[in-house]
Design a protein around this motif. Structure first.
Motif, short mmCIF file in Angstrom:
data_model
loop_
_atom_site.label_atom_id
_atom_site.label_comp_id
_atom_site.label_asym_id
_atom_site.label_seq_id
_atom_site.Cartn_x
_atom_site.Cartn_y
_atom_site.Cartn_z
N UNK A 196 -100.88 58.61 34.67
CA UNK A 196 -101.04 57.89 35.93
C UNK A 196 -100.42 56.51 35.79
N UNK A 197 -99.62 56.13 36.76
CA UNK A 197 -98.93 54.84 36.71
C UNK A 197 -99.18 54.10 38.02
N UNK A 198 -99.69 52.90 37.93
CA UNK A 198 -99.92 52.07 39.11
C UNK A 198 -98.92 50.93 39.13
N UNK A 199 -98.41 50.61 40.30
CA UNK A 199 -97.47 49.49 40.48
C UNK A 199 -96.30 49.59 39.51
N UNK A 201 -92.96 49.52 37.53
CA UNK A 201 -91.80 48.62 37.41
C UNK A 201 -92.11 47.16 37.72
N UNK A 202 -93.35 46.84 38.10
CA UNK A 202 -93.68 45.47 38.45
C UNK A 202 -94.52 44.83 37.33
N UNK A 203 -94.73 43.51 37.37
CA UNK A 203 -95.58 42.87 36.38
C UNK A 203 -97.03 43.33 36.43
N UNK A 204 -97.42 44.03 37.48
CA UNK A 204 -98.80 44.53 37.62
C UNK A 204 -98.94 45.97 37.16
N UNK A 205 -97.91 46.52 36.55
CA UNK A 205 -97.95 47.94 36.16
C UNK A 205 -99.10 48.23 35.19
N UNK A 206 -99.79 49.35 35.45
CA UNK A 206 -100.82 49.86 34.55
C UNK A 206 -100.59 51.35 34.37
N UNK A 207 -100.98 51.85 33.21
CA UNK A 207 -100.79 53.26 32.89
C UNK A 207 -102.07 53.84 32.31
N UNK A 208 -102.30 55.10 32.57
CA UNK A 208 -103.45 55.80 31.99
C UNK A 208 -103.01 57.19 31.57
N UNK A 209 -103.19 57.50 30.31
CA UNK A 209 -102.83 58.81 29.78
C UNK A 209 -104.07 59.67 29.71
#
Length: 259
Positions: A196-199, A201-209
């Motif tokens: 799961x990837x939020x935002x 390519x931006x400085x606010x990007x978050x990821x969850x595996x």
């Protein structure tokens, strides 16, 4: 006197991924009509004197209904304005650009599509997870995980539960429990990896595996701010070795690994 409407894809958020054509239109348009998902970095490229009209939407709440957006574009063009209709990602991939184009065509208003990098491509480039990879995925499918007016999902689950295809789900956070359950029920392995990837390519990007069996529970533990994109399939197994660093100033990488 009639103006013209440019249906522009703003890309996934990083201003460096905006096309040259899109940037030229944004800097010369009379009016910019923009969606909520357009990043602040992209909005900062618009000249301060340019008129801006927000028509943002959130799940369950539309500040401006689609029919009023259509009418607004027609009215602005008929007033002689050059209108930049700015959408996140690409206007022809879950962007309703074609619906607006239909209304413009009926009204006799000229329009031009300006493609953008869609969120799936942005997330793939940002995370290093390919959408296709020899031996892991021979194709990719894009689907929406949300329907208008919160109608039930009506997807071809059997065809989507294909282990040889990467499945990318847009706008699916609220329905991920149902999506995962349907994919498992139609044959996709419970340990299929999900990123799961939020935002992206931006400085606010978050990821969850996570995995298909646990992604809904993992989201409940640590909700991610929309927009969230889900990459489902064997290609996600490359994340641990191919992962690129998060953009500067981004939140700490949140990784959930379940068996």
């Amino acid at each position: 006197m009639s103006g013209k409407v440019f249906l522009i894809g703003a890309g996934p958020g990083d201003p460096d991924l905006l096309t040259v054509k899109a940037l030229k239109v944004l800097q010369t348009a009379d009016v910019v009509v923009f969606d909520r998902l357009v990043s602040p970095e992209i909005m900062a490229l618009i000249p301060a004197a340019t008129r801006r009209v927000s028509v943002g939407k959130t799940s369950g709440f539309h500040s401006v209904p689609q029919d009023r957006i259509n009418a607004l574009l027609v009215d602005l063009a008929r007033e002689g304005h050059t209108v930049a209709r700015l959408k996140g990602g690409d206007p022809l991939i879950f962007g309703r650009g074609s619906e607006e184009a239909e209304e413009l065509a009926v009204a006799g208003v000229p329009y031009v599509y300006v493609p953008g990098i869609t969120a799936a491509q942005g997330a793939a480039g940002s995370t290093g997870v390919p959408l296709t990879h020899r031996g892991l995925a021979t194709g990719v499918r894009y689907v929406t995980g949300h329907r208008a007016r919160d109608a039930g999902l009506d997807l071809d689950w059997k065809s989507l539960a294909d282990p040889d295809t990467t499945l990318v789900v847009y706008m699916g956070a609220a329905n991920m429990a149902e999506i995962a359950a349907q994919l498992i029920a139609h044959g996709l392995a419970i340990d299929t990896p999900v990123l799961a990837v939020a935002h992206a390519t931006t400085p606010r990007e978050m990821r969850m595996l996570s995995t298909l069996a646990h992604v809904a529970a993992d989201l409940a533990k640590g909700p991610m701010e929309a927009p969230v994109l889900f990459m489902i399939g064997r290609v996600v197994s490359l994340y641990s070795t191919a992962a690129l660093p998060l953009p500067a100033r981004a939140p700490t990488l949140r990784v959930v690994r379940n068996g």
